[in-house]
Design a protein around this motif. Sequence first.
Motif, PDB file in Angstrom:
ATOM      1  N   SER A 224      30.996 -74.802   7.017  1.00  0.00           N
ATOM      2  CA  SER A 224      30.774 -73.964   8.203  1.00  0.00           C
ATOM      3  C   SER A 224      31.241 -74.706   9.456  1.00  0.00           C
ATOM      4  CB  SER A 224      29.284 -73.625   8.325  1.00  0.00           C
ATOM      5  OG  SER A 224      29.047 -72.799   9.431  1.00  0.00           O
ATOM      6  N   PRO A 225      32.015 -74.048  10.323  1.00  0.00           N
ATOM      7  CA  PRO A 225      32.505 -72.677  10.219  1.00  0.00           C
ATOM      8  C   PRO A 225      33.571 -72.553   9.137  1.00  0.00           C
ATOM      9  CG  PRO A 225      33.529 -73.749  12.073  1.00  0.00           C
ATOM     10  CD  PRO A 225      32.507 -74.724  11.542  1.00  0.00           C
ATOM     11  N   PHE A 226      33.555 -71.412   8.446  1.00  0.00           N
ATOM     12  CA  PHE A 226      34.471 -71.225   7.330  1.00  0.00           C
ATOM     13  C   PHE A 226      35.913 -71.023   7.808  1.00  0.00           C
ATOM     14  CE2 PHE A 226      36.461 -68.387   4.107  1.00  0.00           C
ATOM     15  CZ  PHE A 226      36.465 -69.289   3.053  1.00  0.00           C
ATOM     16  N   MET A 227      36.081 -70.333   8.945  1.00  0.00           N
ATOM     17  CA  MET A 227      37.426 -70.091   9.469  1.00  0.00           C
ATOM     18  C   MET A 227      37.520 -70.630  10.902  1.00  0.00           C
ATOM     19  SD  MET A 227      38.693 -66.382   7.975  1.00  0.00           S
ATOM     20  CE  MET A 227      37.299 -65.422   8.558  1.00  0.00           C
ATOM     21  N   PRO A 228      37.545 -71.958  11.064  1.00  0.00           N
ATOM     22  CA  PRO A 228      37.590 -72.532  12.414  1.00  0.00           C
ATOM     23  C   PRO A 228      38.853 -72.189  13.179  1.00  0.00           C
ATOM     24  CG  PRO A 228      38.017 -74.216  10.756  1.00  0.00           C
ATOM     25  CD  PRO A 228      37.567 -72.979  10.024  1.00  0.00           C
ATOM     26  N   PHE A 229      39.919 -71.853  12.478  1.00  0.00           N
ATOM     27  CA  PHE A 229      41.184 -71.481  13.120  1.00  0.00           C
ATOM     28  C   PHE A 229      41.409 -69.967  13.089  1.00  0.00           C
ATOM     29  CE2 PHE A 229      41.618 -75.768  11.415  1.00  0.00           C
ATOM     30  CZ  PHE A 229      42.077 -76.476  12.506  1.00  0.00           C
ATOM     31  N   GLY A 230      40.353 -69.225  12.705  1.00  0.00           N
ATOM     32  CA  GLY A 230      40.460 -67.779  12.627  1.00  0.00           C
ATOM     33  C   GLY A 230      41.192 -67.319  11.370  1.00  0.00           C
ATOM     34  N   PHE A 231      41.210 -66.009  11.175  1.00  0.00           N
ATOM     35  CA  PHE A 231      41.910 -65.454  10.016  1.00  0.00           C
ATOM     36  C   PHE A 231      43.403 -65.729  10.100  1.00  0.00           C
ATOM     37  CE2 PHE A 231      43.920 -61.915   7.660  1.00  0.00           C
ATOM     38  CZ  PHE A 231      43.379 -62.168   6.409  1.00  0.00           C
ATOM     39  N   ASP A 232      43.935 -65.796  11.326  1.00  0.00           N
ATOM     40  CA  ASP A 232      45.354 -66.123  11.486  1.00  0.00           C
ATOM     41  C   ASP A 232      45.676 -67.482  10.879  1.00  0.00           C
ATOM     42  OD1 ASP A 232      45.787 -63.738  12.724  1.00  0.00           O
ATOM     43  OD2 ASP A 232      45.862 -64.551  14.761  1.00  0.00           O
TER      44      ASP A 232
END
Length: 488
Positions: A224-232
């Motif tokens: 966590s956070p699982f997507m630190p760079f976002g879905f992009d």
Amino acid sequence: MSRLGERESGFLSTGPRGIFRRTLPAAEPDSGHRMVRVLGLGQLTLIGVGAIIGAGIFSLAGAVARDIAGPAVLLSFLIAGVASLCSAFAYAEFTGLVPRAGSSYTYGAAVLGEIVGWVIGWDLLLEYTAIVAAVSIGMSGYVGFLLDDLGIHLPAWALGAPGTGAGHRIDLVAVLICLGVAWLLNRGTKTSSRVDVVLTVIKIVIVLLVVIVGITKVQSANLSPFMPFGFDGAVAGASTVFFAVFGYDALSTAAEESLEARRNLPKAMMLSLGICMVLYVLACIVLTGMVGYQKVDPARGFSAAFEAVGLGGVGTIVAIGAVLGIVTVSFSFMMGASRLWYALSRDGLMPRWFGGLHPRRRVPHRATWLIGGASAVLAGLLPVREAAELTNIGVLLAFVIVSAAVIVLRYRSPELPRGFRCPGMPIVPLIGIGFSIWLMTFLKAETWWRLGVWLVLGLIIYAAYGYRNARKVSPGGSVDLASLPDQP
């Protein structure tokens, strides 16, 4: 001559003189010019796994996790895997229909025409050779790590390509790896495939060791956070790790050495990709769960992660596994390149001398040594990034052509006997085409220029030699795929 006759025999026609005539090689009448069918479903599947699992899981996963996607690197692999699966379905349909050596070259020539087949075959000859070089450079780093642990230190001039470090002149270990793989392949298909199977099994066991031992050290807080760079970031990671999920392309070049090729090759492609995707996802969870994405070592991710949690011995075992794993990737792609060259020579597009088989071992020994030498030069003198950049655009281009060809052939000749049928026609192959084109837009201008120069050289060779000689070897117009006999 009537207008119809002109269309059938013109330079741009599908007739005998046309560059778009659809060609398919006949089986060699002389057993001395045929490769031996010795590969069963199990061996084919393990060769496919060997081609897919390698630098992707041991190097790319760490680099993408730290800098691009974070723990969502597992989504990156899933996205790349789904997109690759769309093209894999197309490859599987063709291998069940056209069980001939040559992979994308053979499929393109049989459906879209000789000139299309030549362009993609010439392109993949470079790409496969560059892949062998790139993964050999990656393995060189792990070998150096293990040698340092043993107190063995190579001189500075042998540690890397010029410009990669002080005093570096050549990556000696990478050169020796390329030549060693060429030697192994020239021992014969049965012998070399047995070695590859053993190494692949060892590699799978080590990956399972990573998962089983590493899962006990996973801390949910690290995910966590699982997507630190976002879905992009996860999508951008997919464009990078795509390099790690297309090994089945090289597997399809072994069609003429496969037992019951129509049935076994499609199954082996699906099985190998499925096995690898499961292992990729589990390994990514372990990697980012043990140490957190910010602390992942991009060069030796799993070894460093185990050291960080107090399991240095496991880290050393993993480093050994990485070396063995990357050997199998080099084996699979050099095997693919040599079989592709064999197909080009057999069909008259290149001099037959290059595709000559060893009188006793029945392997294309000259092509194998030439590819081993060329990959050794690239591996010894180029940084890994430059070697890797030579690979992706050609493979993606092959995916576009094969996916388009399977759509064309399904609607042109739906009655042909197929050992496997691509599902979701035409949506699934169109997804594969769209994803491949999208990934190609991320490649640098220099990569496009290099591809352009190589393709121009290939067209010159085709015009000066291949066009006329191919018609001597295989005269006549377009072939009927329905006349292709079942393979043993």
